[in-house]
Scaffold this active site. Structure first.
Site, short mmCIF file in Angstrom:
data_model
loop_
_atom_site.label_atom_id
_atom_site.label_comp_id
_atom_site.label_asym_id
_atom_site.label_seq_id
_atom_site.Cartn_x
_atom_site.Cartn_y
_atom_site.Cartn_z
N HIS A 56 0.95 -1.09 -0.02
CA HIS A 56 0.04 -0.03 -0.16
C HIS A 56 0.84 1.26 0.10
CE1 HIS A 56 -2.84 -2.93 2.14
NE2 HIS A 56 -3.54 -2.42 0.94
N GLN A 80 -18.19 -7.59 -0.97
CA GLN A 80 -17.30 -8.49 -1.77
C GLN A 80 -16.69 -9.66 -1.06
OE1 GLN A 80 -14.81 -5.00 -1.75
NE2 GLN A 80 -12.82 -6.25 -1.68
N VAL A 201 4.35 -5.72 -5.50
CA VAL A 201 5.38 -5.48 -4.32
C VAL A 201 5.74 -6.69 -3.80
CG1 VAL A 201 6.37 -4.09 -2.34
CG2 VAL A 201 4.88 -2.83 -4.06
#
Length: 295
Positions: A56, A80, A201
């Protein structure tokens, strides 16, 4: 909050209500315009579900480099999650998240409650993810992408800057299917925002950073490394697709959901070739992880 060079200078302002957040955005954008007369202000939004990590941070830092004002949403979206998924135990660490976001360079944090986002309960009208949302993760998690697109659509509309300002939204490439669907939704609905994809990442061992990695114990963490290692072997031509699937399924404590090679624009299956996208999802213990790699 940041100085004009983009260096973090303090704790971002946390807004719980939609109108409070919109007013804070207007104030920050107005101050940015006043501070640089004649230059166009810009706003970067990083949507998250919290439990933040360096992945993030990469999104927020890029938003900081490219925009005069940076906002981050922190909202665990119930729409979700399936009935047997981890909504209740999904890590909620807002205090630590805000501290991290100050270091990453965010100006504002929008952290609404479920009642603030869905005041009448589950919304009667939702975004439908269509054919692209019915395969792969959509097949394994029915309704997941409808819920994800519905909340992203709401967040983009809530955040859309007043007055003349560029608007960018930042999404990680780890969830490649979600990124494709968000881009299609923005294009199909003519939403006034630029979607900025940000590369995956990885930790030093190669595992893609994820908020769910914290569920893994030491042995499960070692087992999870079969995912990036197999993707790399597939990309290098060291394994054919069926052999790659068998390798993952043979790993102790790992249960393969899917490993496919697709056209990144359509998600249609293709033969492994340069430019194709390898996508994997697997359960490691009780934790479902996803990863991908362009061949």
């Amino acid at each position: 909050m940041s100085d004009p060079t983009g260096a973090p200078t303090g704790v971002p302002r946390v807004c719980r209500g939609i109108e409070e957040f919109r007013a804070a955005l207007a104030d920050r954008l107005g101050a940015a315009r006043d501070g640089a007369p004649g230059e166009r202000a810009s706003l970067g939004l990083v949507p998250t579900m919290g439990a933040l990590h360096e992945g993030h941070g990469h999104l927020v830092r890029l938003a900081r480099q490219e925009n005069t004002v940076v906002a981050v949403s922190v909202f665990v979206n119930p729409l979700q999650f399936g009935p047997d998924e981890d909504f209740e135990r999904y890590p909620r660490t807002l205090g630590a998240d805000v501290e991290l976001l100050g270091r990453f360079g965010a100006d504002l944090v929008f952290a609404p409650s479920t009642a603030e986002m869905y005041p009448d309960g589950e919304p009667l009208v939702r975004v439908t993810s269509g054919r692209l949302g019915a395969v792969l993760d959509g097949a394994s998690r029915p309704g997941h992408f409808d819920g994800a697109l519905t909340v992203v659509n709401k967040l983009l509309n809530i955040t859309a800057p007043p007055g003349p300002a560029a608007f960018r939204a930042y999404f990680g490439e780890k969830d490649a299917q979600q990124l494709l669907l968000v881009r299609r939704m923005v294009a199909d609905f003519d939403l006034p925002v630029t979607v900025r994809p940000v590369p995956i990442v990885r930790d030093e061992d190669g595992l893609a950073l994820s908020s769910r990695n914290r569920y893994l114990d030491a042995a499960q963490r070692r087992s999870a490394l079969v995912l990036p290692r197999t993707l790399r072997a597939l990309a290098a031509g060291e394994l054919e697709l069926e052999a790659a699937r068998r390798r993952i399924d043979a790993e102790d404590g790992v249960r393969l959901d899917y490993l496919v090679v697709v056209d990144p624009r359509t998600l249609a299956p293709v033969e492994p070739a340069p430019g194709a996208l390898a996508l994997v999802a697997a359960h490691v213990g009780g934790t479902r992880l996803i990863d991908n790699l362009v061949l």
